[in-house]
Structure formats: structure tokens, C-alpha cells
Design an enzyme around this catalytic site. Structure first.
Site, PDB file in Angstrom:
ATOM      1  N   CYS A   9       0.813  -1.210   0.000  1.00 45.04           N
ATOM      2  CA  CYS A   9       0.000   0.000   0.000  1.00 45.04           C
ATOM      3  C   CYS A   9       0.853   1.269   0.000  1.00 45.04           C
ATOM      4  O   CYS A   9       2.037   1.249   0.330  1.00 45.04           O
ATOM      5  CB  CYS A   9      -0.929  -0.017   1.219  1.00 45.04           C
ATOM      6  SG  CYS A   9      -2.347   1.072   1.017  1.00 45.04           S
ATOM      7  N   ASP A 126      -6.561  -2.839  11.271  1.00 52.70           N
ATOM      8  CA  ASP A 126      -5.375  -1.991  11.333  1.00 52.70           C
ATOM      9  C   ASP A 126      -5.109  -1.587  12.771  1.00 52.70           C
ATOM     10  O   ASP A 126      -5.989  -1.657  13.630  1.00 52.70           O
ATOM     11  CB  ASP A 126      -5.562  -0.756  10.449  1.00 52.70           C
ATOM     12  CG  ASP A 126      -4.240  -0.192   9.948  1.00 52.70           C
ATOM     13  OD1 ASP A 126      -3.184  -0.522  10.530  1.00 52.70           O
ATOM     14  OD2 ASP A 126      -4.268   0.586   8.980  1.00 52.70           O
TER      15      ASP A 126
END
Length: 203
Positions: A9, A126
Site C-alpha cells: 500500500c 489496522d
């Protein structure tokens, strides 16, 4: 060990995307959040997507963006998935007609409600707190977490240094890494990307 799918990412450079693709990652993430050090403009994203090899998926990251802003990106950038990091509602997330991922803040356990997101394509767990963006380099306690009984992705502070531990503790079906494979925010390290994938394959 079962195959673990991977997203790199916060990509900002063509060379990094090409290296990631050569390593066999399934997806790359482009960040459309202005305050992120890994943010790209629509113009940058268009250029980066011209370099994509076949079968590499592109995920667009948004955080509390006006619907019109998301539509503007979709009109010009070939995103396969949308990933939402803010206080978006399920109705908002599904309105764009694309597969979507909801990031949940594992640093704020009281904010995590798996059942609220039953129609998400996947949940991304996360380490950030509620209202914060990922990419902080922080991880959460994998050994104490309760993982959802549906497609999910492990994120938050993953790196070549702790990947083996994370795989053993969480047994994730997929992982998402950003800062852990960088030499600077938005600048990926070819060496770290390579080592990350070697560890993953040797699990």
C-alpha cells in the site's frame, strides 16, 4: 501454510509498482487522502496505472471523502477495490458499485463492530485508533485479538522484522503492508519488499 494474499500500500512510484508486481503481490494501494504522506493526485494515479501488468488489482484508499470526490477518482483511475478508513456508513461504502474494504481501528477495541459491516467484501484490521489513518508503523496485539469469521486482512506495523510472528499468531488470509517496506514515506525499498515476500513464502 495456506497461501496468504498481499497488498503493498501507499505506492507513489512506477518502479516500486513494477517491483511489487514482479514479486507476485496481488494488489497495490493508492492513497487519495490529502493529509497522508503517501497521497497521490488523480493525475499521478492515472500515470501509475498505465504501468500496471495484467491481473494486478488496484485499491483506492479514502477517508471521509465526499461522494463526488470518490466518483471523480473512479471516472479516471481504474480502481478494482475501494478501501475506507473513516466514519463512512455501510450505505455510503456500497453506493459506488465496487468491491469495498472497511478498515477497522484495532487500537480502539470499543469501536470495532464486525457485524455492522456484513456486506463489506473484506475487513481490514489496522492498528490505528478511531479517526486516524493507517501507515503509522504501529501494530496491535495479534495474540489477544478476536478475528472475524469472514474475509479479513491483517494490517498495522507489519514488516520483515515481525512478519513471521504475525503469521504464526494471527494466521491471516491476507496482509497489507506500507511503512514496513519503505525507506521513506511513499518510497518503497526494493530490498524490504523482496525480503517481505521471501518470508511470506517461507512462512
Amino acid at each position: 501454510m495456506a497461501h496468504v494474499r498481499v497488498k503493498f500500500c501507499g505506492m507513489t512510484r512506477r518502479a516500486d509498482i513494477e517491483h511489487a508486481a514482479a514479486l507476485g503481490v496481488e494488489a497495490i494501494g493508492l492513497v487519495f487522502v490529502e493529509r497522508s504522506p503517501r497521497a497521490v493526485t488523480i493525475e499521478q494515479a492515472e500515470r501509475l496505472c498505465r504501468a500496471l501488468p495484467p491481473w494486478l488489482s488496484v485499491v483506492g484508499l479514502f477517508m471521509d471523502a465526499p461522494a463526488a470526490a470518490v466518483e471523480s477518482v473512479l471516472a479516471r483511475v481504474p480502481l478494482n477495490w475501494l478501501q475506507f478508513h473513516g466514519s463512512e456508513t455501510p450505505a455510503y461504502c456500497r453506493a459506488f458499485g465496487r468491491p469495498w474494504i472497511k478498515a477497522l481501528p484495532m487500537a480502539s477495541p470499543g469501536q470495532v463492530q464486525y457485524d455492522r459491516w456484513n456486506d463489506a467484501s473484506a475487513l481490514l484490521l489496522d492498528a490505528h485508533a478511531a479517526g486516524e489513518l493507517g501507515g503509522s508503523g504501529l501494530s496491535f496485539d495479534w495474540s489477544r485479538a478476536v478475528f472475524p469469521q469472514r474475509p479479513w486482512i491483517l494490517a498495522g506495523g507489519l514488516s520483515p522484522d515481525n512478519l513471521s510472528e504475525a503469521l504464526a499468531a494471527a494466521r491471516p488470509p491476507a496482509v497489507d503492508v506500507s511503512s514496513g517496506i519503505e525507506s521513506a514515506p511513499g518510497i518503497k525499498s526494493a530490498e524490504k519488499m523482496t525480503v517481505f515476500m521471501e518470508i511470506l513464502r517461507n512462512g
